[in-house]
Scaffold this active site. Structure first.
Site, mmCIF file in Angstrom:
data_model
loop_
_atom_site.group_PDB
_atom_site.id
_atom_site.type_symbol
_atom_site.label_atom_id
_atom_site.label_comp_id
_atom_site.label_asym_id
_atom_site.label_seq_id
_atom_site.Cartn_x
_atom_site.Cartn_y
_atom_site.Cartn_z
ATOM 1 N N LYS A 79 0.845 -1.202 0.000
ATOM 2 C CA LYS A 79 0.000 0.000 0.000
ATOM 3 C C LYS A 79 0.879 1.250 0.000
ATOM 4 O O LYS A 79 1.910 1.293 0.688
ATOM 5 C CB LYS A 79 -0.913 -0.028 1.235
ATOM 6 C CG LYS A 79 -1.938 1.105 1.273
ATOM 7 C CD LYS A 79 -2.875 0.970 2.474
ATOM 8 C CE LYS A 79 -3.893 2.102 2.512
ATOM 9 N NZ LYS A 79 -4.846 1.966 3.626
ATOM 10 N N SER A 159 -9.953 2.348 2.699
ATOM 11 C CA SER A 159 -9.015 3.030 1.822
ATOM 12 C C SER A 159 -8.065 2.086 1.080
ATOM 13 O O SER A 159 -7.434 2.487 0.104
ATOM 14 C CB SER A 159 -8.194 4.021 2.662
ATOM 15 O OG SER A 159 -7.386 3.334 3.604
ATOM 16 N N SER A 183 -10.521 0.160 6.947
ATOM 17 C CA SER A 183 -9.855 0.222 5.634
ATOM 18 C C SER A 183 -9.176 -1.061 5.176
ATOM 19 O O SER A 183 -8.690 -1.126 4.052
ATOM 20 C CB SER A 183 -8.826 1.352 5.622
ATOM 21 O OG SER A 183 -9.466 2.594 5.523
#
Length: 493
Positions: A79, A159, A183
Site C-alpha cells: 500500500k 481506503s 480500511s
C-alpha cells in the site's frame, strides 16, 4: 503448468521449497499479470520490475543454499502508505508529489527480512481517507467483481482498495494494508478476500504515513485465512521506534488454522441490526451463526449499547488527529511546492493545490472540533464515548465471550461515482458503521468472505476478538471459510 498467479502463498511456498518453481518465475508471472491488467484495474500506482527480479534472484539463491526464510520468494504489493526506501511513497496524494523516502517502514523491512519480493506500490484513498478508493490522486480502482449481467464498474472499498483489488485480481500473492476505521476489512469484504486488522500496537506504525495515530494499524489482505496468518506473522513485531508498539511475542498464527472451536462462546450484538440493512446481509449473518454453531461453538446474544455513538465519535476523533498530522505538509522540505508572494501564501497555495476535496473536508472538520470554543463539546465528548465503547467490549469479554460475529459491511460493493453517495459524504461514512467500533476499542477484527448476494457480489462476515488474540480470530474465520468456500471473480479485464 498451472497459472502461477493462482497459487496461494502457502501453495507457492511449498512449490518454491520443493524447487518445482523458482522465485523469478513466480515474480515474472505476477509482473506479466500486472502489465496486462493494471491499465484497467488501476491497482498499482508504481510497479518496480527491476527491484522485484533482483529480490527474486536473491530468494532463489537462498532457497538453493537451504537458507529460505518464512516468505522467501513470495511477491507482494505494498500500500502506498508504507515508506519504501528510494521508491514512490505518496499516500496517493498530490501534495507528496515525487516523494521517495530515505527510510524503510518497519513492517516492509520485516517482510523483506523474511524474503518477500516487492512488486510495487498500491493505489488507495488519499491519505487513507475514504471508503471507496475514489479519493486517490491517481484515480479510482476498479473492483475485479461485477454484478451478474452488468458491465457497471464497482468500487473495491477503501481506503486499501488497491490492496484488495490486486489480491482479488491475482496481481500479487498478498498485500499490505492499513485500517483506521475499516480500511482493511471493508475492501476485503467487497472483493471476496480476507483482511485482518490486528490489535492496536501489534504491527509497528513506524514509517507508515499517519492519518489518525491512535487508530491506524497495519495488517494484510490475502486470498484465504491461512495466507493472512502467514503474512501477519511476518508483518508483526516489537518495535522500539514506535512508542505504541506492544512488547509481546508474535505467535505462530498459522498454527491456529484448523484448530477446533468447540466450546467457544460467540457473541451476537443486537445493536448491529441496523435499519434498512439488506436482507442478504441479515441472511449471511444468520448463516455465519449456523456454521459456527455446527462447529461446536455456543452462540450468545450480547449488547454493545454505545455502538450507535461510534460513527459520530469516530468522525470527530479521526479528523482531529488528521488535522494535526497533516499540518506537516507545507511544501517546504519535500513534495509539492506552489510558489507564493511570501511563506504564508506559499503554504496556502501548496495545501490548496496538494490536498484533494475529501482530505480538505476532514482537515476542516478536525480543526473545527479542536478549536477553543468547540473542544469540550465535540472532541472531549467523543473521547469519553470512545472509552464507553471500549468498556462495552470489555464487559462482553469478561462475561465469557471469546469472539464476536457481525456483518463486515452494510452492503456489497457499489458503483464508481455513485451520485447518491457523491452528493452526501455522510452516506459514504455509513459504510464504516460495522467496523469503526473495533478501531475505537483497539481490538483485532477479521473480515472473511461468507457468500454472494443476489447480484452475485461477495459479502463478508466480521469477527472481533480480545486484545492480542488474533489466533482465535484465525481459527474461527477458517471454520467460516471451510463452510462458505472461496470466491473468485470471473475475469473480464
Amino acid at each position: 503448468m498451472t497459472d502461477l498467479t493462482s497459487l496461494t502463498i502457502a501453495e507457492a511456498r511449498a512449490k518454491l521449497s520443493a524447487k518445482e518453481i523458482t522465485a523469478v518465475e513466480l515474480t515474472d508471472a505476477y509482473l506479466g499479470a500486472i502489465e496486462a491488467a493494471n491499465e484497467t484495474i488501476n491497482a498499482y500506482v508504481a510497479v518496480t520490475p527491476e527491484k522485484a527480479r533482483e529480490m527474486a534472484k536473491a530468494s532463489d539463491a537462498r532457497i538453493a543454499a537451504g537458507n529460505a526464510a518464512a516468505l522467501e520468494g513470495i511477491p507482494l504489493g505494498i500500500k502506498d502508505l508504507f515508506g519504501t526506501e528510494g521508491i514512490h511513497t505518496q499516500a496517493c496524494s498530490h501534495i507528496l508529489d515525487g516523494f521517495e523516502p530515505r527510510y524503510e517502514s518497519t513492517v516492509t523491512q520485516n517482510l523483506w527480512n523474511d524474503g518477500a519480493v516487492m512488486l510495487g506500490k498500491l493505489n488507495m484513498d488519499e491519505f487513507a481517507m475514504g471508503s471507496s478508493n475514489e479519493t486517490s490522486y491517481y484515480g479510482p480502482v476498479k473492483n475485479p467483481w461485477r454484478a451478474k449481467g452488468s458491465n457497471l464498474d464497482l468500487v473495491p472499498g477503501g481506503s486499501s482498495g488497491g490492496s484488495a483489488a490486486a489480491v482479488a485480481a491475482r496481481l500479487c500473492a498478498g498485500a499490505t494494508a492499513t485500517d483506521t476505521g475499516g480500511s482493511i476489512r471493508q475492501p476485503a469484504a467487497f472483493t471476496g478476500t480476507v483482511g485482518i486488522k490486528p490489535t492496536y500496537g501489534r504491527c509497528s506504525r513506524w514509517g507508515v504515513v499517519a492519518f489518525a495515530s491512535s487508530l491506524d494499524q497495519a495488517g494484510p489482505i490475502a486470498r484465504d485465512v491461512r495466507d493472512a496468518a502467514i503474512l501477519l506473522k511476518s508483518m508483526a513485531s516489537i518495535d522500539p521506534k514506535d512508542t505504541t508498539s506492544v512488547d509481546l511475542p508474535v505467535p505462530d498464527y498459522e498454527a491456529a488454522i484448523g484448530q477446533s472451536i468447540k466450546g467457544m462462546r460467540i457473541g451476537i450484538p443486537k445493536e448491529y441490526r441496523v435499519d434498512g440493512m439488506p436482507e442478504d446481509i441479515e441472511a449471511l449473518w444468520q448463516q455465519g451463526i449456523a456454521w459456527l454453531r455446527d462447529a461446536g461453538a455456543e452462540i450468545v446474544d450480547i449488547s454493545l449499547p454505545h455502538t450507535k455513538y461510534a460513527l459520530p465519535a469516530y468522525y470527530i476523533v479521526a479528523p482531529a488527529e488528521a488535522s494535526s498530522n497533516l499540518a506537516r505538509y507545507d511544501g517546504v522540505r519535500y513534495g509539492l511546492r506552489v510558489d507564493g508572494k511570501d511563506i504564508i501564501d506559499m503554504y496556502e497555495k501548496t495545501r490548496a493545490a496538494g490536498f484533494g476535496q475529501e482530505v480538505k473536508r476532514r482537515i476542516m472538520i478536525g480543526t473545527y472540533v479542536l478549536s477553543a470554543g468547540y473542544y469540550d463539546a465535540y472532541y472531549l465528548r467523543a473521547q469519553k464515548v470512545r472509552t464507553l465503547i471500549k468498556r462495552d467490549f470489555e464487559l462482553a469479554f469478561q462475561a465469557g465471550v471469546d469472539a464476536i460475529l457481525t456483518p463486515a459491511t452494510p452492503s456489497s460493493a457499489f458503483g464508481i461515482a455513485d451520485e447518491d453517495l457523491a452528493s452526501d459524504p455522510v452516506k459514504m461514512y455509513l459504510n464504516d458503521i460495522f467496523t469503526v467500533t473495533v478501531n475505537m476499542a483497539g481490538l483485532p477484527g477479521i473480515a472473511v468472505p461468507g457468500g454472494l448476494d443476489r447480484k452475485g457480489l461477495p459479502l463478508g462476515l466480521q469477527l472481533i476478538g480480545k486484545p492480542f488474540e488474533e489466533e482465535t480470530l484465525f481459527k474461527t474465520a477458517h471454520v467460516i471459510e471451510q463452510a462458505a468456500g472461496r470466491f473468485t471473480a470471473s475475469k473480464w479485464w
